[in-house]
Scaffold this motif. Structure first.
Motif, PDB file in Angstrom:
ATOM      1  N   LYS A   1       0.832  -1.208   0.000  1.00 36.16           N
ATOM      2  CA  LYS A   1       0.000   0.000   0.000  1.00 36.16           C
ATOM      3  C   LYS A   1       0.866   1.257   0.000  1.00 36.16           C
ATOM      4  N   GLN A   2       1.977   1.215   0.720  1.00 36.10           N
ATOM      5  CA  GLN A   2       2.912   2.352   0.706  1.00 36.10           C
ATOM      6  C   GLN A   2       3.513   2.521  -0.682  1.00 36.10           C
ATOM      7  N   LEU A   3       3.886   1.400  -1.304  1.00 38.81           N
ATOM      8  CA  LEU A   3       4.478   1.447  -2.636  1.00 38.81           C
ATOM      9  C   LEU A   3       3.490   2.022  -3.650  1.00 38.81           C
ATOM     10  N   VAL A   4       2.251   1.597  -3.586  1.00 45.03           N
ATOM     11  CA  VAL A   4       1.224   2.110  -4.499  1.00 45.03           C
ATOM     12  C   VAL A   4       1.047   3.612  -4.312  1.00 45.03           C
ATOM     13  N   GLU A   5       0.922   4.047  -3.074  1.00 41.75           N
ATOM     14  CA  GLU A   5       0.704   5.468  -2.794  1.00 41.75           C
ATOM     15  C   GLU A   5       1.831   6.339  -3.353  1.00 41.75           C
ATOM     16  N   LYS A   6       3.062   5.921  -3.139  1.00 40.87           N
ATOM     17  CA  LYS A   6       4.200   6.710  -3.608  1.00 40.87           C
ATOM     18  C   LYS A   6       4.395   6.591  -5.121  1.00 40.87           C
ATOM     19  N   SER A   7       4.194   5.398  -5.668  1.00 43.62           N
ATOM     20  CA  SER A   7       4.427   5.164  -7.090  1.00 43.62           C
ATOM     21  C   SER A   7       3.425   5.884  -7.972  1.00 43.62           C
ATOM     22  N   ARG A   8       2.214   6.067  -7.492  1.00 46.17           N
ATOM     23  CA  ARG A   8       1.208   6.798  -8.265  1.00 46.17           C
ATOM     24  C   ARG A   8       1.628   8.239  -8.529  1.00 46.17           C
ATOM     25  N   GLN A   9       2.571   8.736  -7.744  1.00 47.18           N
ATOM     26  CA  GLN A   9       3.062  10.100  -7.910  1.00 47.18           C
ATOM     27  C   GLN A   9       4.257  10.174  -8.858  1.00 47.18           C
ATOM     28  N   ASP A  10       4.786   9.025  -9.268  1.00 46.54           N
ATOM     29  CA  ASP A  10       5.952   9.012 -10.148  1.00 46.54           C
ATOM     30  C   ASP A  10       5.606   9.531 -11.545  1.00 46.54           C
ATOM     31  N   VAL A  11       6.548  10.240 -12.142  1.00 48.63           N
ATOM     32  CA  VAL A  11       6.384  10.742 -13.505  1.00 48.63           C
ATOM     33  C   VAL A  11       6.142   9.570 -14.451  1.00 48.63           C
ATOM     34  N   GLY A  12       5.137   9.675 -15.289  1.00 49.16           N
ATOM     35  CA  GLY A  12       4.860   8.644 -16.283  1.00 49.16           C
ATOM     36  C   GLY A  12       4.008   7.495 -15.790  1.00 49.16           C
ATOM     37  N   CYS A  13       3.574   7.548 -14.541  1.00 45.50           N
ATOM     38  CA  CYS A  13       2.696   6.507 -14.012  1.00 45.50           C
ATOM     39  C   CYS A  13       1.271   6.781 -14.489  1.00 45.50           C
ATOM     40  N   ILE A  14       0.716   5.840 -15.230  1.00 48.73           N
ATOM     41  CA  ILE A  14      -0.650   5.970 -15.726  1.00 48.73           C
ATOM     42  C   ILE A  14      -1.612   5.250 -14.785  1.00 48.73           C
ATOM     43  N   HIS A  15      -1.186   4.094 -14.294  1.00 54.45           N
ATOM     44  CA  HIS A  15      -2.032   3.280 -13.426  1.00 54.45           C
ATOM     45  C   HIS A  15      -1.131   2.449 -12.524  1.00 54.45           C
ATOM     46  N   TYR A  16      -1.462   2.367 -11.253  1.00 53.47           N
ATOM     47  CA  TYR A  16      -0.682   1.555 -10.317  1.00 53.47           C
ATOM     48  C   TYR A  16      -1.641   1.074  -9.244  1.00 53.47           C
ATOM     49  N   ASP A  17      -1.888  -0.221  -9.191  1.00 55.46           N
ATOM     50  CA  ASP A  17      -2.850  -0.757  -8.244  1.00 55.46           C
ATOM     51  C   ASP A  17      -2.331  -2.056  -7.651  1.00 55.46           C
ATOM     52  N   PHE A  18      -3.033  -2.545  -6.659  1.00 57.85           N
ATOM     53  CA  PHE A  18      -2.620  -3.732  -5.926  1.00 57.85           C
ATOM     54  C   PHE A  18      -3.859  -4.555  -5.618  1.00 57.85           C
ATOM     55  N   PHE A  19      -3.776  -5.853  -5.884  1.00 57.73           N
ATOM     56  CA  PHE A  19      -4.927  -6.732  -5.724  1.00 57.73           C
ATOM     57  C   PHE A  19      -4.584  -7.941  -4.870  1.00 57.73           C
ATOM     58  N   GLU A  20      -5.597  -8.422  -4.152  1.00 55.71           N
ATOM     59  CA  GLU A  20      -5.492  -9.660  -3.398  1.00 55.71           C
ATOM     60  C   GLU A  20      -6.308 -10.721  -4.123  1.00 55.71           C
ATOM     61  N   SER A  21      -5.776 -11.910  -4.262  1.00 59.96           N
ATOM     62  CA  SER A  21      -6.476 -13.006  -4.922  1.00 59.96           C
ATOM     63  C   SER A  21      -7.721 -13.397  -4.135  1.00 59.96           C
ATOM     64  N   THR A  22      -8.791 -13.703  -4.855  1.00 61.17           N
ATOM     65  CA  THR A  22     -10.006 -14.180  -4.195  1.00 61.17           C
ATOM     66  C   THR A  22      -9.959 -15.688  -3.961  1.00 61.17           C
TER      67      THR A  22
END
Length: 94
Positions: A26-47
């Protein structure tokens, strides 16, 4: 139309480390979404398997990926995740 790059990064951990991996992710997603050139960055848990997780990332170009991969937050957080989980990366260009 410009090509974009997509990564699916699968993360496999165990029940003892699951909570910590999710916290780091979750920390990685939050920070990476701010990176230049990031269009989409998400994290999923398998069902179907709770210890299988996945990052789904879309980047504008290879330069953006290079900047992201060398960023302090990426190096620190991915390094921490890799201590308690294994990661497998798939790359797609579209």
């Amino acid at each position: 139309l410009k090509e974009m790059i997509r990564f699916n990064a699968f993360v496999q951990t165990d029940e003892n480390n699951l909570e910590q991996v999710i916290l780091l992710a979750k920390q990685l997603v939050e920070k990476s979404r701010q990176d230049v050139g990031c269009i989409h960055y998400d994290f999923f848990e398998s069902t179907t398997n709770p210890t299988t997780l996945m990052f789904c990332e879309t980047w504008a170009d290879q330069h953006a990926i290079d900047l992201h991969a060398s960023s302090a937050h990426f190096v620190k957080l991915v390094g921490e995740i890799e201590k308690i989980a294994t990661m497998k990366l798939e790359k797609f260009i579209f």
